[in-house]
Write a protein that holds these residues in place. Structure first.
Motif, PDB file in Angstrom:
ATOM      1  N   ASN A  30       3.149  50.056  40.589  1.00 60.17           N
ATOM      2  CA  ASN A  30       4.105  50.751  41.451  1.00 60.17           C
ATOM      3  C   ASN A  30       5.165  51.519  40.670  1.00 60.17           C
ATOM      4  OD1 ASN A  30       3.015  49.827  43.960  1.00 60.17           O
ATOM      5  ND2 ASN A  30       3.892  47.804  43.510  1.00 60.17           N
ATOM      6  N   ALA A  31       4.905  51.767  39.383  1.00 58.19           N
ATOM      7  CA  ALA A  31       5.916  52.427  38.541  1.00 58.19           C
ATOM      8  C   ALA A  31       6.237  53.834  39.030  1.00 58.19           C
ATOM      9  CB  ALA A  31       5.431  52.464  37.095  1.00 58.19           C
ATOM     10  N   GLU A  32       5.205  54.595  39.374  1.00 60.52           N
ATOM     11  CA  GLU A  32       5.443  55.977  39.806  1.00 60.52           C
ATOM     12  C   GLU A  32       6.214  56.021  41.116  1.00 60.52           C
ATOM     13  OE1 GLU A  32       2.876  60.044  40.775  1.00 60.52           O
ATOM     14  OE2 GLU A  32       1.886  58.255  39.964  1.00 60.52           O
ATOM     15  N   ARG A  33       5.863  55.113  42.014  1.00 56.52           N
ATOM     16  CA  ARG A  33       6.525  55.064  43.322  1.00 56.52           C
ATOM     17  C   ARG A  33       8.015  54.846  43.177  1.00 56.52           C
ATOM     18  NH1 ARG A  33       5.256  50.375  47.831  1.00 56.52           N
ATOM     19  NH2 ARG A  33       6.861  50.990  49.366  1.00 56.52           N
ATOM     20  N   TYR A  34       8.413  54.028  42.191  1.00 54.54           N
ATOM     21  CA  TYR A  34       9.826  53.718  42.007  1.00 54.54           C
ATOM     22  C   TYR A  34      10.440  54.493  40.834  1.00 54.54           C
ATOM     23  CZ  TYR A  34       9.116  50.031  45.417  1.00 54.54           C
ATOM     24  OH  TYR A  34       8.834  49.345  46.580  1.00 54.54           O
ATOM     25  N   ARG A  35       9.736  55.533  40.390  1.00 60.03           N
ATOM     26  CA  ARG A  35      10.245  56.485  39.382  1.00 60.03           C
ATOM     27  C   ARG A  35      10.726  55.803  38.105  1.00 60.03           C
ATOM     28  NH1 ARG A  35      13.705  60.625  43.309  1.00 60.03           N
ATOM     29  NH2 ARG A  35      11.955  61.134  44.714  1.00 60.03           N
ATOM     30  N   ILE A  36       9.895  54.895  37.634  1.00 62.41           N
ATOM     31  CA  ILE A  36      10.196  54.237  36.359  1.00 62.41           C
ATOM     32  C   ILE A  36       9.712  55.145  35.241  1.00 62.41           C
ATOM     33  CG2 ILE A  36       9.738  52.198  34.941  1.00 62.41           C
ATOM     34  CD1 ILE A  36       9.310  50.656  37.564  1.00 62.41           C
ATOM     35  N   SER A  37      10.505  55.301  34.207  1.00 59.14           N
ATOM     36  CA  SER A  37      10.196  56.265  33.143  1.00 59.14           C
ATOM     37  C   SER A  37       8.916  55.901  32.411  1.00 59.14           C
ATOM     38  CB  SER A  37      11.346  56.324  32.133  1.00 59.14           C
ATOM     39  OG  SER A  37      11.401  55.127  31.377  1.00 59.14           O
ATOM     40  N   ALA A  38       8.240  56.916  31.884  1.00 63.14           N
ATOM     41  CA  ALA A  38       6.980  56.716  31.170  1.00 63.14           C
ATOM     42  C   ALA A  38       7.177  55.819  29.952  1.00 63.14           C
ATOM     43  CB  ALA A  38       6.404  58.066  30.750  1.00 63.14           C
ATOM     44  N   ALA A  39       8.328  55.965  29.284  1.00 67.21           N
ATOM     45  CA  ALA A  39       8.588  55.152  28.094  1.00 67.21           C
ATOM     46  C   ALA A  39       8.704  53.675  28.460  1.00 67.21           C
ATOM     47  CB  ALA A  39       9.868  55.634  27.407  1.00 67.21           C
ATOM     48  N   THR A  40       9.372  53.397  29.574  1.00 64.96           N
ATOM     49  CA  THR A  40       9.515  52.008  30.020  1.00 64.96           C
ATOM     50  C   THR A  40       8.167  51.435  30.438  1.00 64.96           C
ATOM     51  OG1 THR A  40      11.778  52.401  30.763  1.00 64.96           O
ATOM     52  CG2 THR A  40      10.638  50.483  31.679  1.00 64.96           C
ATOM     53  N   VAL A  41       7.396  52.251  31.153  1.00 65.09           N
ATOM     54  CA  VAL A  41       6.056  51.808  31.575  1.00 65.09           C
ATOM     55  C   VAL A  41       5.213  51.453  30.371  1.00 65.09           C
ATOM     56  CG1 VAL A  41       3.889  52.552  32.639  1.00 65.09           C
ATOM     57  CG2 VAL A  41       6.073  53.095  33.733  1.00 65.09           C
ATOM     58  N   GLU A  42       5.201  52.314  29.355  1.00 62.49           N
ATOM     59  CA  GLU A  42       4.390  52.065  28.174  1.00 62.49           C
ATOM     60  C   GLU A  42       4.859  50.829  27.430  1.00 62.49           C
ATOM     61  OE1 GLU A  42       1.596  51.997  25.374  1.00 62.49           O
ATOM     62  OE2 GLU A  42       1.596  53.129  27.253  1.00 62.49           O
ATOM     63  N   ARG A  43       6.191  50.614  27.367  1.00 64.58           N
ATOM     64  CA  ARG A  43       6.711  49.447  26.667  1.00 64.58           C
ATOM     65  C   ARG A  43       6.268  48.154  27.357  1.00 64.58           C
ATOM     66  NH1 ARG A  43      11.543  50.862  26.711  1.00 64.58           N
ATOM     67  NH2 ARG A  43      12.667  49.345  28.032  1.00 64.58           N
ATOM     68  N   VAL A  44       6.351  48.116  28.683  1.00 63.28           N
ATOM     69  CA  VAL A  44       5.939  46.920  29.431  1.00 63.28           C
ATOM     70  C   VAL A  44       4.434  46.681  29.280  1.00 63.28           C
ATOM     71  CG1 VAL A  44       5.704  45.907  31.732  1.00 63.28           C
ATOM     72  CG2 VAL A  44       7.821  47.101  31.088  1.00 63.28           C
ATOM     73  N   LEU A  45       3.653  47.755  29.418  1.00 58.44           N
ATOM     74  CA  LEU A  45       2.202  47.610  29.318  1.00 58.44           C
ATOM     75  C   LEU A  45       1.775  47.179  27.921  1.00 58.44           C
ATOM     76  CD1 LEU A  45       0.933  50.671  31.403  1.00 58.44           C
ATOM     77  CD2 LEU A  45       1.068  48.270  32.093  1.00 58.44           C
ATOM     78  N   GLN A  46       2.473  47.681  26.898  1.00 60.27           N
ATOM     79  CA  GLN A  46       2.118  47.307  25.534  1.00 60.27           C
ATOM     80  C   GLN A  46       2.397  45.827  25.284  1.00 60.27           C
ATOM     81  OE1 GLN A  46       0.560  49.378  23.218  1.00 60.27           O
ATOM     82  NE2 GLN A  46       0.243  47.353  22.305  1.00 60.27           N
ATOM     83  N   VAL A  47       3.497  45.335  25.792  1.00 60.50           N
ATOM     84  CA  VAL A  47       3.797  43.907  25.668  1.00 60.50           C
ATOM     85  C   VAL A  47       2.735  43.079  26.392  1.00 60.50           C
ATOM     86  CG1 VAL A  47       5.412  42.080  26.336  1.00 60.50           C
ATOM     87  CG2 VAL A  47       6.282  44.217  25.357  1.00 60.50           C
ATOM     88  N   ALA A  48       2.345  43.535  27.580  1.00 61.14           N
ATOM     89  CA  ALA A  48       1.317  42.815  28.338  1.00 61.14           C
ATOM     90  C   ALA A  48      -0.006  42.802  27.586  1.00 61.14           C
ATOM     91  CB  ALA A  48       1.143  43.462  29.714  1.00 61.14           C
ATOM     92  N   ARG A  49      -0.362  43.954  26.986  1.00 64.01           N
ATOM     93  CA  ARG A  49      -1.618  44.013  26.213  1.00 64.01           C
ATOM     94  C   ARG A  49      -1.545  43.118  24.990  1.00 64.01           C
ATOM     95  NH1 ARG A  49      -1.449  49.666  27.668  1.00 64.01           N
ATOM     96  NH2 ARG A  49      -0.269  50.119  25.772  1.00 64.01           N
TER      97      ARG A  49
END
Length: 343
Positions: A30-49
């Motif tokens: 739901n990142a796009e829906r709530y306008r979360i920045s691409a940098a924040t999205v990548e940081r969260v996803l990288q930690v999850a990976r």
């Protein structure tokens, strides 16, 4: 205390230096829906990976009221027919519906079967496909208000639960009928539990073939126990000892019964002596390797799985009660048609 660490979404948020709400939005798409920045999205996803983290399926199920899982209850995974059904259903769940299949076995035990269904319901599966091991309708009917339930391979006559089965009677009648047309005057039948619908359908097909060809069933032609390999062995041993020979033609109601009777034939005569013609319900590639040429009825596991899942999702989506279906079967001929079984 367990030696294993169970990573939570709070841990991911802390490691990515974001709020729990932000981490949850990113991980649930739901990142796009709530306008979360691409940098924040990548940081969260990288930690999850990096930590091999996936969001809790249970939490998703509570929010969406869907678990994206389907349960399958089958009697026995060592039975090639049941294994083929499970394989076809697992593939179709994954590739066509993006669902996961959860399998439990009943061992043909009604109590264990009920426990298995209860376990699947407790795991919040979205629907259940059952190969029923008993004709006791109330055991299954009590679940219909909880979730979609569909019978596969077998039906329960007194239950309104929809089913998807093989059209066995006509196919058995055709195969046994051809054997009679080729000159067989003695056709013995080994079957499973008489209370189960496949047993009734296969025996009905056998008797239909006799009727169509004006042949009277004899008292030592039809025997039914269960579908275990041991029963095939015991039935063949008993028949041989009672008659001092093998029957002219023999139909085995399942591949497991065939395995048992062949075990006796091999043990007693190394397959050098055997019924002149052997037929079976269900097929296996190993039959191509035997010196005996065994014709087999082939169930369409793919169609059984496809229609069963279609019934489940029709119930799940509330688009109306699905109709029960009979799937056609085919005959795999190894014995040349029109020729005697053995010379």
């Amino acid at each position: 205390m367990s030696q294993f660490e169970r990573l939570t979404i709070d841990d991911i948020a802390r490691l990515a230096e974001v709020s729990r709400t932000t981490a949850s939005m990113v991980l649930n798409g739901n990142a796009e829906r709530y306008r979360i920045s691409a940098a924040t999205v990548e940081r969260v996803l990288q930690v999850a990976r990096d930590h091999h983290f996936t969001p809790s399926q249970s939490a998703r199920a509570l929010r969406s009221r869907r678990s994206n899982t389907i349960g399958l209850v089958i009697p026995d995974l060592t039975n090639s027919a049941h294994a083929a059904l499970a394989q076809a259903m697992e593939w179709q769940c994954r590739e066509r519906y993006r669902y996961q299949l959860v399998i439990v076995t009943s061992d043909e035990d009604p109590v264990r079967e009920t426990e298995g269904i209860a376990h699947l319901v407790a795991q919040q599966v979205d629907g259940v496909v059952v190969v029923p091991c008993t004709a006791d309708a109330p055991r299954y009917d009590k679940w219909v208000k909880r979730l979609p339930i569909v019978f596969a391979d077998r039906r329960v006559a007194t239950s309104a639960i929809p089913y998807v089965i093989t059209d066995a009677a006509e196919t058995v009648a055709a195969l046994v009928g051809e054997t009679i047309e080729q000159g067989a005057r003695e056709v013995v039948y080994f079957g499973g539990q008489p209370e189960l619908s496949p047993s009734r359908d296969r025996l009905a097909g056998y008797r239909l073939a006799l009727e169509r060809h004006g042949m009277a069933e004899q008292s030592d032609w039809v025997f039914q126990r269960d579908y275990q390999r041991e029963s095939g062995y015991a039935l063949m041993k008993a028949w041989f000892e009672a008659h001092g020979r093998y029957p002219e033609a023999l139909f085995a109601g399942s591949i497991t019964l065939l395995e048992g009777l062949l075990e006796f034939v091999n043990e007693a005569h190394q397959l050098a002596q055997a019924p002149e013609r052997v037929m079976t319900f269900d097929d296996h590639q190993l039959l191509d390797c035997l010196p005996l040429r065994i014709d087999a009825i082939v169930q369409d596991s793919g169609l059984l799985a496809e229609h069963s899942l279609r019934c489940v999702f029709s119930l799940l989506e509330g688009v109306g009660a699905p109709e029960s279906i009979q799937v056609p079967a085919q005959i795999h001929y190894r014995q040349r048609r029109g020729q005697p079984a053995r010379t």
